[in-house]
Design an enzyme around this catalytic site. Structure first.
Site, PDB file in Angstrom:
ATOM      1  N   THR A 117       0.817  -1.214   0.000  1.00 16.99           N
ATOM      2  CA  THR A 117       0.000   0.000   0.000  1.00 16.99           C
ATOM      3  C   THR A 117       0.848   1.261   0.000  1.00 16.99           C
ATOM      4  O   THR A 117       1.964   1.269   0.543  1.00 16.99           O
ATOM      5  CB  THR A 117      -0.892   0.003   1.262  1.00 16.99           C
ATOM      6  N   TYR A 141      -1.662  -0.079  10.219  1.00 14.16           N
ATOM      7  CA  TYR A 141      -1.970  -0.733   8.938  1.00 14.16           C
ATOM      8  C   TYR A 141      -0.768  -0.630   7.993  1.00 14.16           C
ATOM      9  O   TYR A 141      -0.283  -1.637   7.472  1.00 14.16           O
ATOM     10  CB  TYR A 141      -3.212  -0.090   8.300  1.00 14.16           C
TER      11      TYR A 141
END
Ligand code: UD1
Length: 327
Positions: A117, A141
């Protein structure tokens, strides 16, 4: 090839599974616990409905599956939740991924494609990041994904002749397959385009712009929105790369240009012809002003040309899906 797609019943995974079904010769197995994925999203392949945390079941699958490659989507992805429940993220995104990598090494599965990501870059200074930009995630995350990247790179370095990985760093994935059979169906979705579509359809009363005082031309956050079908296609390219003996590598997956929140909302209104209520709210914690991919590397290395690089198309397919979705 014999392929194992983890998280293949999810939003992005299901778009890849569909593409794989169109390529003759691939045999696809999907590992998905269906916690956020949907059986109906699988247009191809065989589902094994197990949890990645069930190491015994995963080991049995890898031991007997004779897979050539693993494409690993399965993960938790909600940033605020990762702040309140970091262990959930480190256990699923990092520990389970590490176990999976270990089993690949153990059973001779030498090709691994990983969903990473843009969150690994944190809050970059000028908002445009290349693969060599500083890595500084600002939430668990992003860190859970960065740690898995590191495990992959170290493993590939330790076993250069038998384990290679492609790490794909996704920017803002949006839209839905133009044929309308699959799309995003995530409970309590927080993504801008999804929330805008739901508001437009009357499922939400209003949408809030999270911050209007950023140092961007219209004061709202700028992101690089990539259509999910283009992103799925990049996984096919990654498979080709590894199949032809390509080296372990990292690629940004974005279009290289961005749109502000206001531009996205205006586009949603324009393509639908529907006005909906937009209110201005405070910034959301941890949102950078601007995050755009420098995608020179993927364009150069794979001669990649996106097929759906249009905000209107992204908005229209997201909206069509939201209107007619079947799951
Ligand atoms: C998304 C992903 C993240 C991924 C990152 C990579 C989620 C929740 N976020 O983050 O996993 O790592 O891309 O770049 O999966 N906005 C509003 N109002 C809303 C919703 C959003 O103004 O109701 C704004 C946000 O402040 C931001 C932009 O819209 O400026 C996009 O937000 P969002 O779609 O949530 O994605 P990101 O937070 O960028």
């Amino acid at each position: 090839m014999r392929l194992l797609v983890t998280g293949g019943a999810g939003y992005i995974g299901s778009h890849l599974v569909k593409l794989l079904g169109d390529i003759p010769g691939h045999q696809t197995t999907i590992l998905d616990n269906l916690s956020t994925g949907h059986r109906a999203a699988l247009l191809h392949g065989d589902l094994v409905p197990i949890d990645l945390a069930d190491t015994k079941a995963v080991e049995d699958l890898l031991k007997n599956g004779r897979f050539d490659a693993v494409i690993h989507f399965a993960a938790h992805i909600v940033v605020p939740e990762s702040v309140s429940d970091p262990l959930k993220y480190y256990l699923n995104n990092t520990v389970n991924t590490t176990n999976l990598i270990q089993l690949c090494v153990k059973y001779g599965i030498g090709k691994f494609i990983f969903s990473s990501t843009a969150a690994v870059y944190g809050e970059p200074d000028n908002g445009v990041v290349s693969e060599t930009s500083p890595l500084s995630p600002i939430n668990p995350y992003g860190m859970s994904k960065l740690m898995s990247e590191r495990v992959l790179l170290d493993t590939a370095r330790a076993f250069p002749d038998r384990f290679k990985a492609v790490i794909l760093r996704y920017f803002n994935v949006a839209g839905a397959d133009p044929d309308g059979r699959i799309g995003q169906s995530f409970p309590d979705a927080t993504h801008l385009i999804k929330v805008a579509a739901q508001t437009l359809l009357g499922q939400r009363e209003q949408i809030a712009i999270f911050g209007t005082d950023f140092s961007t031309p219209d004061g709202t956050g700028i992101r690089d929105y990539i259509h999910v079908s283009d992103l799925a296609q990049l996984h096919v390219r990654a498979l080709d790369h590894l199949d032809k003996g390509g080296e372990t590598n990292i690629f940004n997956c974005g279009y290289g240009h961005g749109y502000s929140v206001r531009e996205v909302l205006d586009t949603m209104k324009r393509v639908s012809g529907v006005d909906f209520k937009v209110v201005e709210g405070p910034r959301r914690a941890g949102d950078p002003a601007k995050l755009i991919a420098d995608n020179t590397k993927v364009r150069t290395a794979w001669h990649w040309e996106p097929a759906y690089d249009s905000l209107e198309l992204i908005c229209r397919t997201a909206l069509d899906w939201e209107r007619n979705r079947t799951y």
